[in-house]
Enzyme design. Sequence first.
Site, PDB file in Angstrom:
ATOM      1  N   HIS A   1      44.257  12.369  60.853  1.00  0.00           N
ATOM      2  CA  HIS A   1      45.648  11.970  61.088  1.00  0.00           C
ATOM      3  C   HIS A   1      46.257  11.442  59.788  1.00  0.00           C
ATOM      4  O   HIS A   1      45.704  10.529  59.182  1.00  0.00           O
ATOM      5  CB  HIS A   1      45.738  10.917  62.194  1.00  0.00           C
ATOM      6  CG  HIS A   1      45.362  11.435  63.541  1.00  0.00           C
ATOM      7  ND1 HIS A   1      44.115  11.220  64.107  1.00  0.00           N
ATOM      8  CD2 HIS A   1      46.063  12.170  64.437  1.00  0.00           C
ATOM      9  CE1 HIS A   1      44.069  11.802  65.289  1.00  0.00           C
ATOM     10  NE2 HIS A   1      45.241  12.389  65.514  1.00  0.00           N
TER      11      HIS A   1
ATOM     12  N   GLY B   1      46.536  13.421  72.217  1.00  0.00           N
ATOM     13  CA  GLY B   1      45.557  14.056  73.088  1.00  0.00           C
ATOM     14  C   GLY B   1      46.020  15.341  73.723  1.00  0.00           C
ATOM     15  O   GLY B   1      45.260  15.984  74.447  1.00  0.00           O
TER      16      GLY B   1
ATOM     17  N   ASP C   1      40.025   8.252  60.241  1.00  0.00           N
ATOM     18  CA  ASP C   1      39.422   9.310  61.052  1.00  0.00           C
ATOM     19  C   ASP C   1      39.363  10.636  60.319  1.00  0.00           C
ATOM     20  O   ASP C   1      38.715  11.581  60.758  1.00  0.00           O
ATOM     21  CB  ASP C   1      40.152   9.467  62.391  1.00  0.00           C
ATOM     22  CG  ASP C   1      41.625   9.827  62.244  1.00  0.00           C
ATOM     23  OD1 ASP C   1      42.005  10.427  61.227  1.00  0.00           O
ATOM     24  OD2 ASP C   1      42.401   9.511  63.164  1.00  0.00           O
TER      25      ASP C   1
ATOM     26  N   SER D   1      49.114  14.355  68.837  1.00  0.00           N
ATOM     27  CA  SER D   1      49.076  13.106  68.078  1.00  0.00           C
ATOM     28  C   SER D   1      49.633  13.254  66.669  1.00  0.00           C
ATOM     29  O   SER D   1      50.099  12.278  66.074  1.00  0.00           O
ATOM     30  CB  SER D   1      47.642  12.577  68.008  1.00  0.00           C
ATOM     31  OG  SER D   1      46.775  13.551  67.436  1.00  0.00           O
TER      32      SER D   1
END
Length: 230
Positions: free
Chosen positions: A207, A93, A204, A56
């Site tokens: 990222h 993922g 999050d 990702s």
Amino acid sequence: MQTFLKFRYFLVFLLLLACGEKSGKSSENSPVNSGQTENSVVQTGNNKVIMFFGDSLTAGYGLDTEEAFPAVIQQIVDSLNLNYTVVNAGLSGETTASGRNRLDWVLNQKADVFILELGANDGLRGIPLNETRLNLQAIVDSVKEKNPDTVIILAGMQIPPNMGQEYTKEFRRIFPELAEQNETYLIPFLLDNVAGIPELNQEDGIHPTVEGQKIVANNVWEVLEPVLTK
């Protein structure tokens, strides 16, 4: 404070697990939805190809593909009139095992430079370190077998100390050791000057934001530039 950080890391861990459960499906940042299929080859004309193969972080999770650091690299390459086309083969993922499994169709696209960015999801899930090491080595071997002239760059990764100090240290050592053993280039830490800085990461906490992606691109470019201009 330590309790809060552990809880935050646990939430991040759950998030990545959720992303991993979706890794078999196409997403807005996957190669499938950017006009490619698993058996397609990007048309690059006479340009050489820089292939980014990762998870990702490479795919640009939470952002438009054009905002991910591989796209920033393309902008830099174009500004210097270098004959290279960037291919973003990142998939949210992805683990080293799933990356190893999908590598064959990715290598249908000839790569002159192959940048390997995998391992973060392994570390956050506590996958045995030997398994991660073996998978990364197998990917390197496959790339060399497909085209011995491909230049391989390994992106170093670090993880929070959720799994204990020993696991964390051993995980960090995997990347420089593999780079030395295989005589590949190494980006010491892909997220250097980005990881742990709230304003450079999405909600999050893991990222990068658009600004964070630009710093990541600079980290990559420091290693990539001499490869492209030598």
